[in-house]
Design a protein around this motif. Structure first.
Motif, short mmCIF file in Angstrom:
data_model
loop_
_atom_site.label_atom_id
_atom_site.label_comp_id
_atom_site.label_asym_id
_atom_site.label_seq_id
_atom_site.Cartn_x
_atom_site.Cartn_y
_atom_site.Cartn_z
N VAL A 41 0.85 -1.19 0.00
CA VAL A 41 0.00 0.00 0.00
C VAL A 41 0.88 1.24 0.00
N TRP A 42 0.63 2.13 -0.96
CA TRP A 42 1.34 3.41 -1.05
C TRP A 42 0.48 4.46 -0.31
N GLY A 43 0.87 4.77 0.92
CA GLY A 43 0.07 5.67 1.75
C GLY A 43 0.59 7.09 1.74
N GLY A 44 0.57 7.73 0.59
CA GLY A 44 0.98 9.13 0.49
C GLY A 44 -0.17 10.07 0.78
N GLY A 45 0.13 11.30 1.23
CA GLY A 45 -0.91 12.29 1.51
C GLY A 45 -1.76 11.87 2.71
N PHE A 46 -3.05 12.23 2.67
CA PHE A 46 -3.93 11.92 3.79
C PHE A 46 -4.29 10.44 3.83
N VAL A 47 -4.14 9.84 5.00
CA VAL A 47 -4.54 8.45 5.24
C VAL A 47 -5.30 8.47 6.57
N ARG A 102 3.69 -1.60 4.00
CA ARG A 102 2.98 -0.33 4.16
C ARG A 102 3.99 0.81 3.96
N ILE A 103 3.80 1.54 2.87
CA ILE A 103 4.74 2.61 2.52
C ILE A 103 4.14 3.97 2.87
N VAL A 104 4.91 4.79 3.56
CA VAL A 104 4.55 6.18 3.80
C VAL A 104 5.59 7.06 3.12
N THR A 105 5.27 8.36 2.99
CA THR A 105 6.19 9.31 2.37
C THR A 105 6.31 10.53 3.28
N GLU A 106 7.09 11.51 2.83
CA GLU A 106 7.23 12.75 3.60
C GLU A 106 5.95 13.57 3.58
N THR A 107 4.98 13.21 2.71
CA THR A 107 3.71 13.94 2.64
C THR A 107 2.60 13.28 3.46
N THR A 108 2.85 12.09 4.01
CA THR A 108 1.81 11.33 4.68
C THR A 108 1.28 12.06 5.92
N ARG A 109 -0.05 12.10 6.04
CA ARG A 109 -0.71 12.66 7.22
C ARG A 109 -1.80 11.67 7.64
N PRO A 147 10.48 8.51 -0.80
CA PRO A 147 10.14 9.86 -1.28
C PRO A 147 8.87 9.82 -2.11
N SER A 148 8.03 10.82 -1.98
CA SER A 148 6.76 10.83 -2.71
C SER A 148 6.96 10.77 -4.22
N VAL A 149 8.06 11.30 -4.70
CA VAL A 149 8.32 11.31 -6.15
C VAL A 149 8.71 9.94 -6.68
N GLN A 150 8.90 8.96 -5.79
CA GLN A 150 9.36 7.64 -6.21
C GLN A 150 8.22 6.63 -6.41
N ASP A 202 13.26 -6.52 -0.21
CA ASP A 202 14.60 -6.24 -0.72
C ASP A 202 14.58 -5.19 -1.83
N CYS A 203 13.50 -5.19 -2.62
CA CYS A 203 13.36 -4.23 -3.73
C CYS A 203 13.12 -2.82 -3.22
N LEU A 204 12.30 -2.69 -2.19
CA LEU A 204 11.92 -1.36 -1.69
C LEU A 204 13.00 -0.72 -0.83
N LYS A 205 13.79 -1.54 -0.18
CA LYS A 205 14.76 -1.02 0.80
C LYS A 205 15.70 0.04 0.22
N PRO A 206 16.29 -0.17 -0.96
CA PRO A 206 17.22 0.85 -1.49
C PRO A 206 16.54 2.17 -1.88
N LEU A 207 15.21 2.15 -2.02
CA LEU A 207 14.48 3.35 -2.43
C LEU A 207 14.09 4.23 -1.24
N GLU A 208 14.38 3.79 -0.02
CA GLU A 208 13.92 4.50 1.16
C GLU A 208 14.52 5.90 1.28
N LEU A 209 13.73 6.78 1.88
CA LEU A 209 14.18 8.14 2.16
C LEU A 209 15.24 8.08 3.26
N PRO A 210 16.41 8.72 3.06
CA PRO A 210 17.45 8.69 4.09
C PRO A 210 16.94 9.26 5.41
N LEU A 211 17.47 8.75 6.51
CA LEU A 211 17.01 9.16 7.84
C LEU A 211 17.05 10.67 8.03
N GLY A 212 18.10 11.29 7.55
CA GLY A 212 18.27 12.73 7.74
C GLY A 212 17.28 13.59 6.98
#
Length: 372
Positions: free
Chosen positions: A115-121, A135-142, A196-199, A225-235
């Motif tokens: 599930v791509w949980g971007g924006g409002f959830v 369960r995927i969230v992004t920097e835009t998830t609320r 990242p939401s753009v991904q 394993d596929c999703l892990k390299p696409l993750e937003l860096p902690l910082g």
């Protein structure tokens, strides 16, 4: 890879090789979940479960603003009872039984569900996302379970997942409807990865190219394993308000009775904006909802997932029949005066009998979810 169109309307279905995709498709309504969408998605998941050419499922929402900002509360409002009215349980029972059956199906699905949980959830969107294997969230998830404002309660399995959050953060979120972000969701165990939401398209394309196995367990690992390299860096991730406020939340909720907890939260006098908003939401919300949250978490602590949904079905239809839901939605969404006239008006005036009645289904015979 070419996308094969399989349907249109409020849920859009497509295929990319062995990856099947469902997109909630009411962007103007922030993809709020209505009965048609529930029926369509549930039937399609059944079909994909039996289709050996489908290895995994992807679910997202149309547009960038929301995955799914809740359920179709206006339709529920029309079929609910005002204070003093004789309720008709037909529509609300059908709606919630179908919604919870869908949520349970996702929780227990053998094949991986991403599930791509971007924006409002929110609300019903959390119900779909909570049971997914990835369960995927992004920097835009609320995210939020803001039912206290409309006289409902954190359902769609809230009795299960709120109980599994760190400390009493689940209780706090259920009482206050406080918004939380993707970092909070990771902290609370409500999400698995932040991308990242753009991904979104890149992630979908990468999953579609996987060499899937006949074994669902192997496919679960492949997707991780596929999703892990696409993750937003902690910082680059937003700050987690839940993590930052954890000790304060524990302190504010450290009481043996619900009225004491409510007085503690609503009596917050500090300058923290997030806590101020949480306190104000609880103070203005339904006086019945906090009691339901308090009791559902106690009842649900040692329940099976199926029993949780059966309990929540009784709660949902009873709250729609209580007058509180009708009044809450009227004030927030119909008349929009934001001046709900709760009856009774305070947590202290709600009786134990009123609360207890909500846990007993109004049906003759078995619970409609008895077969889960």
């Amino acid at each position: 890879m070419d996308q094969l169109k399989m349907g249109d309307g409020p849920v859009f279905f497509s295929r990319r090789g062995a990856l099947a995709a469902a997109t909630l498709n009411l962007p103007k309504a922030l993809n709020a979940l209505n009965l048609d969408m529930i029926k369509l998605l549930s039937a399609q998941l059944d079909q994909w479960a039996d289709d050996d050419s489908v290895a995994a499922v992807w679910i997202d929402g149309s547009g960038d603003k929301a995955f799914c900002a809740g359920g179709d509360v206006v339709a529920l409002y029309r079929e609910s009872a005002a204070y003093g009215e004789t309720p008709d349980y037909t529509y609300t029972t059908d709606f919630f039984a179908r919604e919870y059956r869908l949520d349970y199906k996702i929780h227990t699905y053998k094949k991986p569900i991403v599930v791509w949980g971007g924006g409002f959830v929110m609300g019903g969107g959390i119900g779909i996302m909570a049971g997914a294997s990835h369960r995927i969230v992004t920097e835009t998830t609320r995210l939020a379970m803001p039912e206290v404002t409309i006289g409902l309660f954190p359902d769609v399995g809230g009795s299960w997942f709120l109980n599994r959050m760190p400390g009493r953060t689940g209780l706090f979120l259920g009482l206050t409807g406080a918004q939380f972000n993707g970092s909070d969701a990771l902290f609370a165990g409500m999400a698995d990865r932040m991308l990242p939401s753009v991904q979104r398209e890149a992630a979908l394309a990468a999953l579609a190219e996987l060499d899937f196995d006949a074994d669902p367990d192997a496919n679960h690992r492949l997707i991780s394993d596929c999703l892990k390299p696409l993750e937003l860096p902690l910082g680059e991730r937003p700050v987690s308000a839940l993590r930052e406020h954890y000790d304060q939340i524990q302190q504010l909720t450290d009481f043996a009775s619900l009225p004491d907890v409510c007085r503690s939260i609503t009596g917050y006098e500090g300058e923290d904006k997030w806590l101020q908003k949480a306190a104000a939401t609880l103070a203005g919300g339904s006086p019945l909802t906090p009691w339901i949250v308090w009791e559902q978490l106690k009842h649900g602590r040692h329940m099976s997932l199926a029993d949780v949904f059966r309990m929540e079905l009784a709660l949902a239809v009873n709250l729609c029949a209580s007058g509180h839901f009708k009044e809450g939605v009227r004030a927030l969404l119909i008349d929009k005066d934001r001046q709900p006239q709760w009856q009774p008006a305070t947590v202290e005036e709600i009786t134990a009998e009123q609360v207890e009645r909500c846990f007993h289904g109004p049906w003759q015979g078995a619970n409609p979810l008895a077969d889960l």
